[in-house]
Scaffold this active site. Sequence first.
Site, PDB file in Angstrom:
ATOM      1  N   GLY A 148      38.841  17.645 -13.505  1.00  0.00           N
ATOM      2  CA  GLY A 148      38.427  17.526 -12.115  1.00  0.00           C
ATOM      3  C   GLY A 148      38.809  18.770 -11.324  1.00  0.00           C
ATOM      4  O   GLY A 148      39.569  19.625 -11.794  1.00  0.00           O
ATOM      5  N   CYS A 149      38.279  18.876 -10.111  1.00  0.00           N
ATOM      6  CA  CYS A 149      38.508  20.073  -9.303  1.00  0.00           C
ATOM      7  C   CYS A 149      39.939  20.151  -8.783  1.00  0.00           C
ATOM      8  O   CYS A 149      40.635  21.158  -8.994  1.00  0.00           O
ATOM      9  CB  CYS A 149      37.496  20.129  -8.159  1.00  0.00           C
ATOM     10  SG  CYS A 149      37.353  18.596  -7.189  1.00  0.00           S
ATOM     11  N   TYR A 150      40.414  19.099  -8.117  1.00  0.00           N
ATOM     12  CA  TYR A 150      41.813  19.090  -7.684  1.00  0.00           C
ATOM     13  C   TYR A 150      42.766  19.258  -8.874  1.00  0.00           C
ATOM     14  O   TYR A 150      43.709  20.059  -8.803  1.00  0.00           O
ATOM     15  CB  TYR A 150      42.144  17.788  -6.959  1.00  0.00           C
ATOM     16  CG  TYR A 150      41.660  17.671  -5.535  1.00  0.00           C
ATOM     17  CD1 TYR A 150      41.964  18.635  -4.572  1.00  0.00           C
ATOM     18  CD2 TYR A 150      40.925  16.560  -5.114  1.00  0.00           C
ATOM     19  CE1 TYR A 150      41.538  18.512  -3.260  1.00  0.00           C
ATOM     20  CE2 TYR A 150      40.504  16.415  -3.805  1.00  0.00           C
ATOM     21  CZ  TYR A 150      40.805  17.401  -2.874  1.00  0.00           C
ATOM     22  OH  TYR A 150      40.396  17.263  -1.569  1.00  0.00           O
ATOM     23  N   THR A 152      42.414  20.838 -11.610  1.00  0.00           N
ATOM     24  CA  THR A 152      42.418  22.219 -12.092  1.00  0.00           C
ATOM     25  C   THR A 152      43.324  23.089 -11.230  1.00  0.00           C
ATOM     26  O   THR A 152      44.201  23.803 -11.736  1.00  0.00           O
ATOM     27  CB  THR A 152      40.991  22.790 -12.109  1.00  0.00           C
ATOM     28  OG1 THR A 152      40.208  22.068 -13.074  1.00  0.00           O
ATOM     29  CG2 THR A 152      40.984  24.269 -12.467  1.00  0.00           C
ATOM     30  N   ALA A 153      43.122  23.040  -9.920  1.00  0.00           N
ATOM     31  CA  ALA A 153      43.911  23.877  -9.011  1.00  0.00           C
ATOM     32  C   ALA A 153      45.396  23.519  -9.072  1.00  0.00           C
ATOM     33  O   ALA A 153      46.252  24.408  -9.068  1.00  0.00           O
ATOM     34  CB  ALA A 153      43.389  23.727  -7.581  1.00  0.00           C
TER      35      ALA A 153
END
Length: 342
Positions: A148-150, A152-153
Amino acid sequence: MIKVGIVGGTGYTGVELLRLLARHSGVKLQAVTSRKEAGMKVAEMYPSLRGWVDLAFSTPEDARLTECDVVFFATPNGIAMQQTGELLDAGVKVIDLAADYRIKDLSEWSKWYGMQHASPDLVEEAVYGLPEINRAAIRDARLIANPGCYPTAVQLGFLPLIEAGVIDAGSLIADCKSGVSGAGRKAEVGALFAEAGDNFKAYGVAGHRHLPEIRQGLTRIAGVDVGLTFVPHLTPLIRGIHATLYAKITQDVDLQALFEQRYLGEQFVDVLPAGSHPETRSVRGANVCRIAVHRPQGGDTVVILSVIDNLVKGAAGQAVQNMNILFDLPEGTGLDIVPLLP
């Protein structure tokens, strides 16, 4: 040439995949599916792809996906798990950009996603597609769960500290902000310009479905259960995630050197010089995570700033990166994109 199919090509993640794959020298786009838009030219829906993509949308039944080498699922949660088994049986590799195969604990997955898993036997096999951690496993995978995007960061921000064992993994804080495209391409009041513009708000404070994914990844690295407070926010941006991460330092180390050494040679993680403050616009449209590490006033708290484009390194770009690894191509093939500014 790698024969590629995309299931669910009408959303923001789907069109981002098309943008990246259209200029990829090693692939041939075979099919892009959409039940609702079957028969419509892709470039009619997305004029930005005129001259790049000449396909029309087709139904999954007409797409002959079993003739592809790899199929990307850019679909809502719960779709890929219905079709993955058939594709794997036909020798097709699958990269799922949704959450169907990210969480290994099936009861935990059902709790957060509100449904029973349709292919639980494949969950354990699926490789979590964060290349900076799982590159070797990705190379041999049949099924990749794109992060997911969150997650990953956040994971890329905490990773060097947890691997080195220099922070208290029991009290991590992730304060994250995302643009509205993270909610997908759908009619939703909260994503309307009049609602999201000129506004800033937290959401999912009691619990967000990306929490178990982040916690699972960090726990695997730490070797012990991590304690994580994760609070997402919606910002009046179209693209971008900014994660501000906090942890207590337990060992006195050169934090800048630690991050630079950990990500040395990683093409898509950029550790900025000491004292930097990465901006979301510095990664817009590109498959890169930019990170800065701070120790305010020389105290016992480390602050990591991690920024990505949620549609690229947080979704479609990372999926293409995984495909490149999977088919033994140079990892940056098709991803050598300069970020957009302004």
